[in-house]
Design a protein around this motif. Sequence first.
Motif, short mmCIF file in Angstrom:
data_model
loop_
_atom_site.label_atom_id
_atom_site.label_comp_id
_atom_site.label_asym_id
_atom_site.label_seq_id
_atom_site.Cartn_x
_atom_site.Cartn_y
_atom_site.Cartn_z
N VAL A 156 0.84 -1.19 0.00
CA VAL A 156 0.00 0.00 0.00
C VAL A 156 0.88 1.25 0.00
O VAL A 156 0.62 2.23 -0.72
CB VAL A 156 -0.94 0.00 1.21
CG1 VAL A 156 -1.68 1.34 1.32
CG2 VAL A 156 -1.93 -1.15 1.12
N LEU A 157 1.95 1.22 0.80
CA LEU A 157 2.87 2.35 0.84
C LEU A 157 3.63 2.49 -0.47
O LEU A 157 3.87 3.61 -0.93
CB LEU A 157 3.85 2.17 2.00
CG LEU A 157 3.23 2.17 3.41
CD1 LEU A 157 4.28 1.90 4.47
CD2 LEU A 157 2.52 3.49 3.69
N GLU A 158 4.01 1.37 -1.08
CA GLU A 158 4.70 1.43 -2.36
C GLU A 158 3.81 2.07 -3.43
O GLU A 158 4.29 2.86 -4.25
CB GLU A 158 5.10 0.02 -2.79
CG GLU A 158 6.23 -0.57 -1.94
CD GLU A 158 6.46 -2.04 -2.22
OE1 GLU A 158 5.77 -2.59 -3.12
OE2 GLU A 158 7.29 -2.65 -1.52
N GLN A 159 2.52 1.75 -3.41
CA GLN A 159 1.60 2.36 -4.36
C GLN A 159 1.47 3.85 -4.12
O GLN A 159 1.44 4.66 -5.06
CB GLN A 159 0.23 1.68 -4.26
CG GLN A 159 0.22 0.23 -4.77
CD GLN A 159 -1.11 -0.45 -4.50
OE1 GLN A 159 -2.00 0.09 -3.84
NE2 GLN A 159 -1.25 -1.67 -5.03
N ALA A 160 1.42 4.24 -2.84
CA ALA A 160 1.29 5.66 -2.51
C ALA A 160 2.54 6.44 -2.92
O ALA A 160 2.45 7.62 -3.26
CB ALA A 160 1.05 5.82 -1.01
#
Length: 229
Positions: A222-226
């Motif tokens: 999720v953080l990588e996508q953000a």
Amino acid sequence: MAKIQDFLRNSFSLEGLSEDLALELSKLARPMKISAGTILFETGDPGNGCYAVLEGSLKVSILSVDGDEQLLAVLGPGDLVGELALLDGRPRSATVSALKEAQLAFVDKSAFERFADQNPAVYRHMLCIVGKRLRHANDVLAARSFLPLPGRVAQTLLQLSDTFGKTLDDGRVLIHYKLSQADIANMSGAARENVSRVLNEWKRCGTISRISGYYCLEQPKVLEQAATL
């Protein structure tokens, strides 16, 4: 010496530096210890060599004329700092100090040049290291220019996990270094209050958590996508 040799073998051999070269390179390094709060070098100091972090942690920052500090990076075991001095010999471009007591290995510029002149493969490896650092700087600049605040905070947490991360079960990653919200805000280039809102929202959603005072990335993807531009 064995610890220094292992570090240099792992850090300098991005393209497979030979065991012989790693051993000879380790002989150039001088071990040293600095206590927490010690300034290793300041912006404008002579670029007389580079340091390998064996234990502990360092912070890299720049100061404004008014004394305001911008935190650029937190470094831990396995990182190099000051490596540009080995290639251009120009004054230091940032201030580096110890956040915790640190064990370092110092490689003098003159000794490195004599060794690398006789072994050009070492220069190629150093260029790989400098290239990686430049790409990282470009990523940070692009993030501050184009990413919204959550993306910048996500990028900061992911970068810290690269240095201090310990993989737990189910793909979770514990950042084994105690950070304040002010630290994260400084590295993200944002106000602490705004970063606090982002972190609290992620805690509510289960994206991150706190374990014994450490940040844990519960959902790294999720953080990588953000953090993706």
